[in-house]
Design a protein around this motif. Structure first.
Motif, PDB file in Angstrom:
ATOM      1  N   TYR A   2       0.832  -1.206   0.000  1.00  0.00           N
ATOM      2  CA  TYR A   2       0.000   0.000   0.000  1.00  0.00           C
ATOM      3  C   TYR A   2       0.864   1.252   0.000  1.00  0.00           C
ATOM      4  O   TYR A   2       0.648   2.179  -0.792  1.00  0.00           O
ATOM      5  CB  TYR A   2      -0.926  -0.025   1.216  1.00  0.00           C
ATOM      6  CG  TYR A   2      -1.697   1.259   1.409  1.00  0.00           C
ATOM      7  CD1 TYR A   2      -2.784   1.569   0.602  1.00  0.00           C
ATOM      8  CD2 TYR A   2      -1.336   2.165   2.407  1.00  0.00           C
ATOM      9  CE1 TYR A   2      -3.494   2.747   0.783  1.00  0.00           C
ATOM     10  CE2 TYR A   2      -2.039   3.342   2.587  1.00  0.00           C
ATOM     11  CZ  TYR A   2      -3.113   3.625   1.785  1.00  0.00           C
ATOM     12  OH  TYR A   2      -3.802   4.798   1.955  1.00  0.00           O
ATOM     13  N   TRP A   3       1.872   1.287   0.885  1.00  0.00           N
ATOM     14  CA  TRP A   3       2.748   2.459   0.937  1.00  0.00           C
ATOM     15  C   TRP A   3       3.513   2.630  -0.384  1.00  0.00           C
ATOM     16  O   TRP A   3       3.643   3.749  -0.896  1.00  0.00           O
ATOM     17  CB  TRP A   3       3.751   2.312   2.080  1.00  0.00           C
ATOM     18  CG  TRP A   3       4.821   3.353   2.037  1.00  0.00           C
ATOM     19  CD1 TRP A   3       4.789   4.607   2.558  1.00  0.00           C
ATOM     20  CD2 TRP A   3       6.094   3.227   1.387  1.00  0.00           C
ATOM     21  NE1 TRP A   3       5.942   5.283   2.286  1.00  0.00           N
ATOM     22  CE2 TRP A   3       6.768   4.451   1.557  1.00  0.00           C
ATOM     23  CE3 TRP A   3       6.729   2.204   0.688  1.00  0.00           C
ATOM     24  CZ2 TRP A   3       8.042   4.681   1.053  1.00  0.00           C
ATOM     25  CZ3 TRP A   3       8.001   2.439   0.184  1.00  0.00           C
ATOM     26  CH2 TRP A   3       8.645   3.659   0.365  1.00  0.00           C
TER      27      TRP A   3
ATOM     28  N   VAL B 263       1.141   3.883  -3.234  1.00  0.00           N
ATOM     29  CA  VAL B 263       0.763   5.272  -3.016  1.00  0.00           C
ATOM     30  C   VAL B 263       1.915   6.203  -3.339  1.00  0.00           C
ATOM     31  O   VAL B 263       1.735   7.289  -3.924  1.00  0.00           O
ATOM     32  CB  VAL B 263       0.288   5.477  -1.557  1.00  0.00           C
ATOM     33  CG1 VAL B 263       0.174   6.961  -1.221  1.00  0.00           C
ATOM     34  CG2 VAL B 263      -1.053   4.798  -1.354  1.00  0.00           C
ATOM     35  N   THR B 264       3.135   5.783  -3.021  1.00  0.00           N
ATOM     36  CA  THR B 264       4.306   6.629  -3.278  1.00  0.00           C
ATOM     37  C   THR B 264       4.653   6.667  -4.761  1.00  0.00           C
ATOM     38  O   THR B 264       4.946   7.732  -5.318  1.00  0.00           O
ATOM     39  CB  THR B 264       5.509   6.126  -2.468  1.00  0.00           C
ATOM     40  OG1 THR B 264       5.151   6.062  -1.080  1.00  0.00           O
ATOM     41  CG2 THR B 264       6.699   7.046  -2.638  1.00  0.00           C
TER      42      THR B 264
ATOM     43  N   VAL C 268       0.436   9.824  -5.075  1.00  0.00           N
ATOM     44  CA  VAL C 268      -0.815  10.226  -4.434  1.00  0.00           C
ATOM     45  C   VAL C 268      -0.523  10.835  -3.074  1.00  0.00           C
ATOM     46  O   VAL C 268      -0.942  11.951  -2.753  1.00  0.00           O
ATOM     47  CB  VAL C 268      -1.772   9.020  -4.315  1.00  0.00           C
ATOM     48  CG1 VAL C 268      -3.021   9.424  -3.532  1.00  0.00           C
ATOM     49  CG2 VAL C 268      -2.145   8.499  -5.689  1.00  0.00           C
ATOM     50  N   GLY C 269       0.218  10.101  -2.207  1.00  0.00           N
ATOM     51  CA  GLY C 269       0.666  10.633  -0.934  1.00  0.00           C
ATOM     52  C   GLY C 269      -0.451  11.020   0.020  1.00  0.00           C
ATOM     53  O   GLY C 269      -0.639  12.197   0.326  1.00  0.00           O
ATOM     54  N   TYR C 270      -1.226  10.021   0.508  1.00  0.00           N
ATOM     55  CA  TYR C 270      -2.306  10.328   1.452  1.00  0.00           C
ATOM     56  C   TYR C 270      -1.773  10.830   2.798  1.00  0.00           C
ATOM     57  O   TYR C 270      -2.438  11.569   3.509  1.00  0.00           O
ATOM     58  CB  TYR C 270      -3.177   9.085   1.695  1.00  0.00           C
ATOM     59  CG  TYR C 270      -3.970   8.680   0.482  1.00  0.00           C
ATOM     60  CD1 TYR C 270      -4.946   9.521  -0.038  1.00  0.00           C
ATOM     61  CD2 TYR C 270      -3.749   7.465  -0.142  1.00  0.00           C
ATOM     62  CE1 TYR C 270      -5.682   9.151  -1.155  1.00  0.00           C
ATOM     63  CE2 TYR C 270      -4.486   7.089  -1.252  1.00  0.00           C
ATOM     64  CZ  TYR C 270      -5.451   7.938  -1.751  1.00  0.00           C
ATOM     65  OH  TYR C 270      -6.166   7.571  -2.863  1.00  0.00           O
ATOM     66  N   GLY C 271      -0.568  10.414   3.166  1.00  0.00           N
ATOM     67  CA  GLY C 271       0.015  10.856   4.427  1.00  0.00           C
ATOM     68  C   GLY C 271      -0.289   9.973   5.609  1.00  0.00           C
ATOM     69  O   GLY C 271       0.183  10.248   6.721  1.00  0.00           O
ATOM     70  N   ASP C 272      -1.110   8.925   5.452  1.00  0.00           N
ATOM     71  CA  ASP C 272      -1.423   8.040   6.573  1.00  0.00           C
ATOM     72  C   ASP C 272      -0.236   7.164   6.945  1.00  0.00           C
ATOM     73  O   ASP C 272      -0.067   6.787   8.095  1.00  0.00           O
ATOM     74  CB  ASP C 272      -2.646   7.186   6.263  1.00  0.00           C
ATOM     75  CG  ASP C 272      -2.529   6.496   4.909  1.00  0.00           C
ATOM     76  OD1 ASP C 272      -1.614   6.854   4.146  1.00  0.00           O
ATOM     77  OD2 ASP C 272      -3.349   5.600   4.611  1.00  0.00           O
TER      78      ASP C 272
ATOM     79  N   HIS D 186       3.865   7.357   6.650  1.00  0.00           N
ATOM     80  CA  HIS D 186       4.960   8.263   6.296  1.00  0.00           C
ATOM     81  C   HIS D 186       6.216   7.888   7.078  1.00  0.00           C
ATOM     82  O   HIS D 186       6.149   7.173   8.096  1.00  0.00           O
ATOM     83  CB  HIS D 186       4.575   9.713   6.613  1.00  0.00           C
ATOM     84  CG  HIS D 186       4.239   9.932   8.046  1.00  0.00           C
ATOM     85  ND1 HIS D 186       2.984   9.670   8.559  1.00  0.00           N
ATOM     86  CD2 HIS D 186       4.990  10.373   9.099  1.00  0.00           C
ATOM     87  CE1 HIS D 186       2.963   9.933   9.848  1.00  0.00           C
ATOM     88  NE2 HIS D 186       4.179  10.361  10.210  1.00  0.00           N
TER      89      HIS D 186
END
Length: 637
Positions: free
Chosen positions: A264-265, A268-269, A273-277, A279
């Motif tokens: 998932y990380w 996203v990276t 997208v970078g949701y920030g959940d 990091h």
């Protein structure tokens, strides 16, 4: 030669062989149906002799393009995919390396160990000579002295299992996880596999490249996620990690939970997208994230560039067609061309793009002349043989003529031949239909309609006069174009020239009166021909008159039907000092024949009496026709 020398000589001859004859070894390597899938390194060297005497390899030697060996290599690619997934996974989750994945790893390593052994028996291509080397010692020396052998061995050895056998203990040390990463050396097989698929015309280039890009992205996402999880597991304070901040006891939780968070990380990276959940928390994770994002910039550029290239490649012909149409419209507007002419230009250009895959020139331009000739024979030989002008000619003439023709397509209502233009080519209609029209006092008059296997433009070419008619297509038509220059070169054998001339005369006799009225020269030619036939019949010497007719026609039509370009002279049927009576014999313009006897026969057919002496205007007697020049006046009496 001694027996020992005889036994040694085959070994010497078999050290280096061209690879191409082995393509036909059905009993060992099977039949290669698609040569496009072969590597470019397997092509024979220039000058290599490819005979039946060198179609067998030595015993226990495998051809690199052997069908069964290729299947084995494809099977190994599937195992490489597993290794590419398992190596980073076992680094991050070391419990898996000694658990359920251990038997699978040992089985995969066993297959690659077998491949190492087989490599000692696979012939290779010498890059300096491009000849196949099948000597066992040379094959083994080349493999062992290159980087491939130590890396293949290192990526195949099960270090963790060896340690357990030696010490009797099971270890989950990090060093074994990094040693397992040596298996990624096998990824070179995947790269070669995709390179071969891209050259294989049986597979879509677009989807092959698309699958390759997906594989690159998945491997990058998987490797980054696993390494990021490994950073969290080795940090001294698990709560001060990217995963420990969300799941404090992640080390004791399920392996698949940690793998899901890692993927998932990573996704996203990589997609920015970078949701920030999830990091980075500690310094090590932040440094890794920085380098990963920099890597993603290059990966994204690579993906966008490749996808753009694939998409644009499919539309490049459309762009070229639009640009060409816009250029024609601008040209027509700038020069104020009439709408009818502009429509013809646009129709021709549109048809050119629509039939681009059917045009011979684009398909055959890079092929050898022998192959081009064979293809033309297959496509157009029947058409030429059924054309009236070429009926009865020799096979050699047809073969040579077919190899020189050019196929073209024309849309409806387009002029192929224009009245009064200089004759450079004539045409045979393969399919479609055309109208023959003429212009009188600015008014267009329809004369006839031509269909498949009929010819047009040949009258202007053979008589060497401006084209007497305009030929316009009625519907989409395919024609073959024959160059006047090539046609003249092929007509060296006089026998073929006479056959073609006879067919041509019969064709002229079948023309309509309206068509003959537009060609005074042809009408005069036919009138002279009929008078010669009548004279020959009255004299009872029909055979002789027929021969005179052929010789005269050959000399008075086109130089293309004679062995060499003829000289035009003017003949008179009287002595230069004796002027004819009013209304008597006038001069006749003819092409100079190749002998004095033929010249006397032509004069007899023209003036009704046979002379014996040929003199110039000044009274000098002519004994050699080679000294005569263009437009000389000859007096025969």
């Amino acid at each position: 030669m001694s027996v020992s020398e005889t036994r040694r000589s085959p070994v010497t001859l078999s050290e280096t062989r061209s690879p191409m004859p082995l393509l036909f070894r059905r009993h060992s390597s099977g039949e290669i149906r698609n040569l496009a899938s072969l590597s470019s390194s397997l092509l024979p060297a220039f000058g290599t002799v490819m005979g039946e005497s060198s179609v067998r390899l030595k015993r226990f030697v495998i051809a690199p393009y052997d069908r069964r060996y290729r299947l084995w290599q494809t099977f190994l690619v599937i195992l490489v995919v597993y290794s590419a997934w398992a190596s980073p996974f076992e680094l991050a989750f070391n419990k898996a390396s000694t658990g359920a994945l251990l038997p699978v790893d040992l089985l995969v390593d066993a297959f690659f160990a077998i491949d190492i052994i087989l490599t000692f028996f696979v012939a290779y291509l010498d890059k300096s000579t491009y000849l196949l080397v099948e000597e066992h010692k040379k094959i083994a020396f080349r493999y062992v002295t290159h980087l491939w052998f130590p890396m293949d061995v290192a990526s195949t050895l099960p270090f963790q299992t060896i340690y357990r056998i030696i010490t009797g203990k099971t270890s989950r040390a990090q060093v074994f996880g990094f040693l397992n990463l040596l298996r990624l050396w096998r990824l070179r097989r995947v790269s070669k596999f995709f390179s071969r698929l891209e050259k294989d015309t049986r597979f879509s280039y677009f989807w092959t490249r698309y699958c390759k890009l997906i594989c690159v992205v998945l491997f990058a996402v998987h490797s980054a996620g696993c390494f990021y999880y490994w950073l969290a597991t080795r940090y001294h304070n698990s709560e001060s990690t990217w995963l420990g901040a969300n799941i404090p006891d992640f080390k004791t939780r399920s392996i698949w939970l940690g793998y899901t968070y890692s993927m998932y990380w990573s996704i996203v990276t990589v997609t920015t997208v970078g949701y920030g959940d999830l990091h980075a928390v500690n310094i090590e994770e932040k440094i890794f994230t920085i380098f990963y994002m920099l890597f993603n910039i290059g990966l994204t550029a690579y993906l966008i560039g490749n996808m753009t290239n694939l998409i644009v490649h499919t539309a490049v012909r459309t762009f070229a067609m639009r640009d060409a149409i816009n250029e024609i419209l601008r040209y027509a507007q700038k020069n104020r061309l009439p709408e009818g002419l502009k429509e013809q230009m646009l129709a021709h250009l549109t048809l050119k793009f629509k039939t681009a895959e059917l045009q011979q020139e684009q398909v055959l331009e890079n092929l050898p002349k022998a192959i081009r000739s064979s293809i033309s024979q297959q496509l157009f030989r029947t058409t030429l043989e059924n054309t009236n002008l070429f009926k009865g000619v020799s096979d050699d003439f047809i073969v040579q003529l077919v190899s020189e023709i050019k196929a073209e397509y024309f849309p409806p209502k387009v002029d192929i031949v224009i009245q009064t233009e200089i004759p450079t080519d004539f045409y045979i209609l393969v399919s479609g239909a055309v109208d023959v029209v003429t212009y009188k006092n600015g008014t267009e008059q329809f004369l006839s309609k031509l269909g498949s296997q009929q010819m047009f433009g040949e009258i202007g070419v053979i008589f060497n006069i401006p084209q007497p008619f305009t030929v316009r297509t009625k519907r989409l038509s395919q024609v073959v174009r024959i160059s006047h220059h090539h046609f003249k070169q092929l007509l060296q054998p006089l026998q073929d020239g006479k056959i073609i001339l006879t067919n041509f005369i019969q064709q002229l006799k079948g023309l309509k009166n309206e068509e003959l009225a537009e060609m005074p020269l042809v009408s005069e030619f036919l009138d002279d021909l009929l008078s010669e036939e009548a004279t020959g019949n009255e004299a009872g010497t029909q055979d002789h008159a027929g021969q005179v007719q052929q010789d005269n026609v050959i000399s008075t039509t086109s130089p293309a039907l004679s062995k060499k370009p003829a000289t035009r002279v003017i003949i008179h049927g009287y002595h230069p000092d004796h002027k004819p009576n009013k209304g008597g014999n006038g001069g006749k313009l003819i092409h100079l024949p190749d002998s004095v006897e033929n010249l006397l026969s032509i004069a007899e057919s023209k003036f009704g009496k046979r002379g014996t002496t040929i003199v110039m205007k000044d009274g000098s007697q002519v004994e050699d026709l080679a000294v005569l020049r263009e437009d000389d006046r000859l007096y025969i009496f």
